[in-house]
Design a protein around this motif. Structure first.
Motif, PDB file in Angstrom:
ATOM      1  N   HIS A  59       0.843  -1.192   0.000  1.00  0.00           N
ATOM      2  CA  HIS A  59       0.000   0.000   0.000  1.00  0.00           C
ATOM      3  C   HIS A  59       0.875   1.237   0.000  1.00  0.00           C
ATOM      4  O   HIS A  59       2.025   1.225   0.461  1.00  0.00           O
ATOM      5  CB  HIS A  59      -0.945   0.006   1.210  1.00  0.00           C
ATOM      6  CG  HIS A  59      -0.237   0.155   2.525  1.00  0.00           C
ATOM      7  ND1 HIS A  59       0.015   1.368   3.131  1.00  0.00           N
ATOM      8  CD2 HIS A  59       0.295  -0.782   3.359  1.00  0.00           C
ATOM      9  CE1 HIS A  59       0.647   1.192   4.261  1.00  0.00           C
ATOM     10  NE2 HIS A  59       0.841  -0.114   4.430  1.00  0.00           N
TER      11      HIS A  59
ATOM     12  N   SER B 125      -5.073   6.843  -0.872  1.00  0.00           N
ATOM     13  CA  SER B 125      -4.517   5.570  -0.410  1.00  0.00           C
ATOM     14  C   SER B 125      -4.772   4.497  -1.463  1.00  0.00           C
ATOM     15  O   SER B 125      -5.931   4.236  -1.828  1.00  0.00           O
ATOM     16  CB  SER B 125      -5.146   5.156   0.921  1.00  0.00           C
ATOM     17  OG  SER B 125      -4.909   6.149   1.898  1.00  0.00           O
TER      18      SER B 125
ATOM     19  N   ALA C  15      -3.790   0.440  -2.679  1.00  0.00           N
ATOM     20  CA  ALA C  15      -3.252  -0.853  -2.236  1.00  0.00           C
ATOM     21  C   ALA C  15      -3.213  -1.806  -3.414  1.00  0.00           C
ATOM     22  O   ALA C  15      -4.000  -1.702  -4.362  1.00  0.00           O
ATOM     23  CB  ALA C  15      -4.094  -1.432  -1.106  1.00  0.00           C
TER      24      ALA C  15
ATOM     25  N   LEU D 185      -4.395  -4.669   5.581  1.00  0.00           N
ATOM     26  CA  LEU D 185      -4.658  -3.351   5.016  1.00  0.00           C
ATOM     27  C   LEU D 185      -5.648  -2.556   5.860  1.00  0.00           C
ATOM     28  O   LEU D 185      -5.514  -1.328   6.002  1.00  0.00           O
ATOM     29  CB  LEU D 185      -5.196  -3.495   3.583  1.00  0.00           C
ATOM     30  CG  LEU D 185      -4.206  -4.023   2.536  1.00  0.00           C
ATOM     31  CD1 LEU D 185      -4.914  -4.279   1.214  1.00  0.00           C
ATOM     32  CD2 LEU D 185      -3.059  -3.043   2.335  1.00  0.00           C
TER      33      LEU D 185
ATOM     34  N   LEU E 119      -8.585   3.373   3.140  1.00  0.00           N
ATOM     35  CA  LEU E 119      -8.122   2.951   1.816  1.00  0.00           C
ATOM     36  C   LEU E 119      -9.125   3.387   0.747  1.00  0.00           C
ATOM     37  O   LEU E 119     -10.333   3.158   0.860  1.00  0.00           O
ATOM     38  CB  LEU E 119      -7.951   1.430   1.792  1.00  0.00           C
ATOM     39  CG  LEU E 119      -7.340   0.829   0.525  1.00  0.00           C
ATOM     40  CD1 LEU E 119      -5.897   1.271   0.361  1.00  0.00           C
ATOM     41  CD2 LEU E 119      -7.439  -0.692   0.555  1.00  0.00           C
TER      42      LEU E 119
ATOM     43  N   PHE F 252      -8.263  -0.452  -4.053  1.00  0.00           N
ATOM     44  CA  PHE F 252      -7.576  -1.727  -3.863  1.00  0.00           C
ATOM     45  C   PHE F 252      -7.559  -2.452  -5.208  1.00  0.00           C
ATOM     46  O   PHE F 252      -8.608  -2.808  -5.754  1.00  0.00           O
ATOM     47  CB  PHE F 252      -8.278  -2.576  -2.810  1.00  0.00           C
ATOM     48  CG  PHE F 252      -7.622  -3.917  -2.588  1.00  0.00           C
ATOM     49  CD1 PHE F 252      -6.247  -4.026  -2.415  1.00  0.00           C
ATOM     50  CD2 PHE F 252      -8.379  -5.075  -2.549  1.00  0.00           C
ATOM     51  CE1 PHE F 252      -5.648  -5.253  -2.216  1.00  0.00           C
ATOM     52  CE2 PHE F 252      -7.792  -6.307  -2.349  1.00  0.00           C
ATOM     53  CZ  PHE F 252      -6.417  -6.401  -2.181  1.00  0.00           C
TER      54      PHE F 252
END
Length: 686
Positions: free
Chosen positions: A622, A636, A638, A655, A662, A665
């Motif tokens: 991340h 953010s 990841a 995570l 986050l 992703f």
């Protein structure tokens, strides 16, 4: 010992006189004449040049041949073709008077005519094929030329056959379904001339005509009924392909028995449709008519819109029966006859264009590999150039212009551009035989060659959120090079699950694989890239970002020989920074086995983003990015790679604890079904 005996039989007088007039320009004919002269079969002066004593009879015989009152062409407003036809008709009316020898079929050798009539030879420039061309184009259809090459024979058609041919040519000016009045035909000067002679029987015009591919005849009617478009097109194509004219024959020879339907409609529009120009609706009607039933002298490919000389000898009778049914029980001569088509098939089998010898199997193989690579589903959905240069987007397929693909793809263009058109055509015909992902078709209206996918283009492109601004949808749905400008506040993120399949390839193949991946990454112009399971020589997490925690190891930590090394070295020149961590492999025996050979990577464009912090754990990576200038906020991102539900939950637990906020992703989830992935994401981040 063996005694040899030679029997000499005297030739008939008519054959002897015919052999005496063999042309002196033919070496084989000269040897035959010398042999016959040696054995006393020909007169002594057969090989001598025409003497002054022998020329006056020929001149006297041809003194009365004045077609249209002209002793030679070029005067009195009479065209050369018309004068030639008139001269030959007068000469063949009384062959014996002009000392012309007829062949058993009733024709006279054109060379024989040239020897007897120097003015005719001058008008045809000493070329029999010119006389053949004049006879074919003559509207009166008075002459019939047979034979091949320069061994051609000419004869005058019977009056009733001349009448039939002339009326067919005249009827091509009428539209399908119209009526051609008999009274209008009787006012024509040529038909009046035929009836004024003694060759035609004294009957009504409708009784002298027979049903044709163009019209139907009612003996008691006052007009000829032109056939509907569908029947006229089908029977007209049958006639053309069984008895091709010079232009069609040249096209068939050039394309080895094939001809585009668009070319046929362009050169024979009047004959097939009665119109000088073809509109899109008429083209569609013609295609539908040809698709309705099989042809005897040709096969029609509705997909490529091409006509091909029929090669199935057993298909002629069935198609001829169809043709007979179409015209009400009277099949046209071309539809029921396979002589012309058979001759043409033999010609196509024996004649090969010289351009074919200039195409090597290596060229074909390399081009086929390039087209297969570019249009492979995975490569196509990552190729912005092809995605945004689509010419036609249909429900089940996409189409590109072949010319634009050749010009836009340098590797294809450098092999094709500059070649002669005939060579390119033959090359593409060889390349697109049995291709897996794309096929070559032709558009009917303008003969444009198109590339069409052989599979449904279900590329699973990004699903646009309902809350997204309008420019996002416009950007992703743009089918051509009409992509709107991106908003200044937007960021393009590319997620790519590469896999380590190329790690064990030979050195040369691995280099090619590296270059393919790099071209794909550069094609999108992304600001943030998330790569999963990328080949790497990496033992621990590392980064090139200065000042980011934890500290990184730079290019030396990933190894220049790996794919990751090639990517970071190339994108560093484009102003990218990166962080990477080994990708966990489920079921590994040791920690080193779990991380060897693959890595997850996040790259960002330095001019737009800076890395505040990054981290890695349990196979997930991340990074927290912040924009340069303006209000500071955290983006953010990841990146993870899991082989199943257990790996996914472990990475999401890490995570959720490391980055609760986050935003994005990106990952590859192995065997986990979408429902399980959705449930795991909701459980981890609410």
């Amino acid at each position: 010992s063996v005694d040899a005996a030679l029997a000499i039989c005297l030739l008939p007088m008519d054959l002897r006189s015919g052999l005496a007039h063999l042309t002196s320009s033919n070496a084989a004919a000269m040897r035959l004449k010398e042999s016959l002269l040696l054995w006393g079969q020909l007169p002594d002066n057969a090989l001598s040049a025409p003497s002054a004593e022998s020329s006056p009879p020929q001149a006297a015989a041809s003194a009365d041949l004045h077609p249209f009152g002209q002793s030679r062409w070029g005067g009195g407003g009479v065209s050369r073709p018309r004068w030639v036809v008139g001269f030959v008709v007068l000469a063949l009316k009384d062959p014996a008077r002009h000392d012309l020898c007829e062949c058993p079929e009733g024709g006279v050798s054109i060379w024989h005519l040239f020897e007897h009539f120097p003015m005719l030879r001058a008008a045809c420039y000493s070329k029999p094929r010119i006389l053949q061309r004049i006879a074919r184009k003559d509207a009166s259809k008075a002459l019939l030329v047979t034979g091949t090459g320069d061994d051609l024979f000419v004869k005058v058609r019977p009056a009733q056959e001349r009448l039939q041919e002339f009326v067919e040519v005249y009827a091509t000016n009428f539209l399908p379904g119209e009526r051609l009045p008999i009274e209008e035909l009787l006012q024509n000067a040529y038909i009046k001339e035929l009836f004024s002679g003694s060759e035609l029987p004294h009957e009504r015009l409708a009784h002298l005509l027979r049903p044709s591919w163009l019209f139907d005849v009612n003996p008691d009617g006052d007009a000829l009924e032109l056939r509907p478009l569908a029947i006229r097109v089908r029977l007209g194509v049958e006639r053309l392909m069984s008895e091709p004219d010079d232009a069609l024959m040249s096209k068939l020879e050039e394309l080895r028995g094939k001809v585009p339907l668009a070319w046929v409609l362009g050169s024979h529009a009047k004959m097939l449709t009665g119109r000088s120009s073809i509109d899109p609706q008429l083209r569609a009607d013609v295609v539908e008519a040809l698709r309705a039933a099989p042809l005897s002298s040709a096969s029609f490919d509705p997909y490529a819109c091409t006509l091909c000389v029929a090669t199935d000898a057993t298909g002629g009778s069935a198609a001829a029966a169809v043709a007979a049914e179409l015209v009400g029980g009277v099949a046209s001569a071309s539809a029921g006859s396979s002589v012309g088509a058979g001759t043409l098939r033999r010609l196509m089998a024996t004649r090969r264009p010289p351009t074919l010898r200039r195409i090597s199997q290596k060229q074909v193989g390399v081009l086929r590999g390039l087209f297969d690579f570019y249009f492979e589903p995975f490569n196509l959905q990552h190729n912005r150039l092809l995605l945004h240069s689509v010419l036609e987007v249909c429900e089940t397929t996409w189409r590109w212009s072949l010319l634009s693909v050749v010009k836009d793809c340098p590797r294809i263009g450098q092999m094709v551009l500059g070649l002669p058109e005939a060579v390119k055509r033959e090359l593409f015909e060889k390349v697109f035989v049995g291709m897996r992902h794309v096929r070559l078709i032709s558009r009917i209206d303008n003969q444009m060659r198109l590339l069409e996918l052989t599979y449904v283009p279900d590329f699973r492109m990004p699903v646009v959120s309902g809350a997204a601004p309008p420019w996002v949808r416009d950007h992703f749905l743009a089918p051509r090079g009409l992509t709107p400008e991106l908003s200044p506040s937007s960021t393009v993120v590319l997620s790519y699950a590469i896999g380590a399949t190329g790690a064990h390839l030979p050195f040369k193949a691995r280099g090619q694989w590296h270059r393919k991946i790099l071209r794909q990454l550069e094609a999108y112009g992304a600001d943030v890239l998330c790569l999963q399971v990328c080949e790497a020589l990496l033992d621990a997490p590392c980064s090139s970002a200065l000042g980011a925690a934890p500290p990184g190891g730079g290019l030396q930590a990933v190894g220049r020989a790996s794919l990751l090394g090639a990517i970071v070295e190339k994108l560093a020149q484009e102003g990218f920074e990166w962080c990477a961590a080994p990708a966990a492999v489920a079921g590994a025996a040791t920690p080193r086995d779990a991380t060897e050979g693959a890595a997850n990577v996040i790259l960002w464009r330095r001019i737009r983003w800076r890395c505040a912090r990054w981290g890695a754990g349990r196979g997930a990576l991340h990074a927290v990015l912040q924009p340069h200038g303006g209000m500071a906020w955290d983006f953010s991102v990841a990146c993870g790679a899991s082989s199943g539900d257990e790996d996914l939950r472990r990475q999401l637990d890490y995570l959720s604890n490391s980055e609760p906020s986050l935003a994005l992703f990106c990952g590859t989830f192995g065997d986990s079904p979408p429902a399980s992935v959705d449930a795991a994401l909701r459980a981890a981040f609410g």
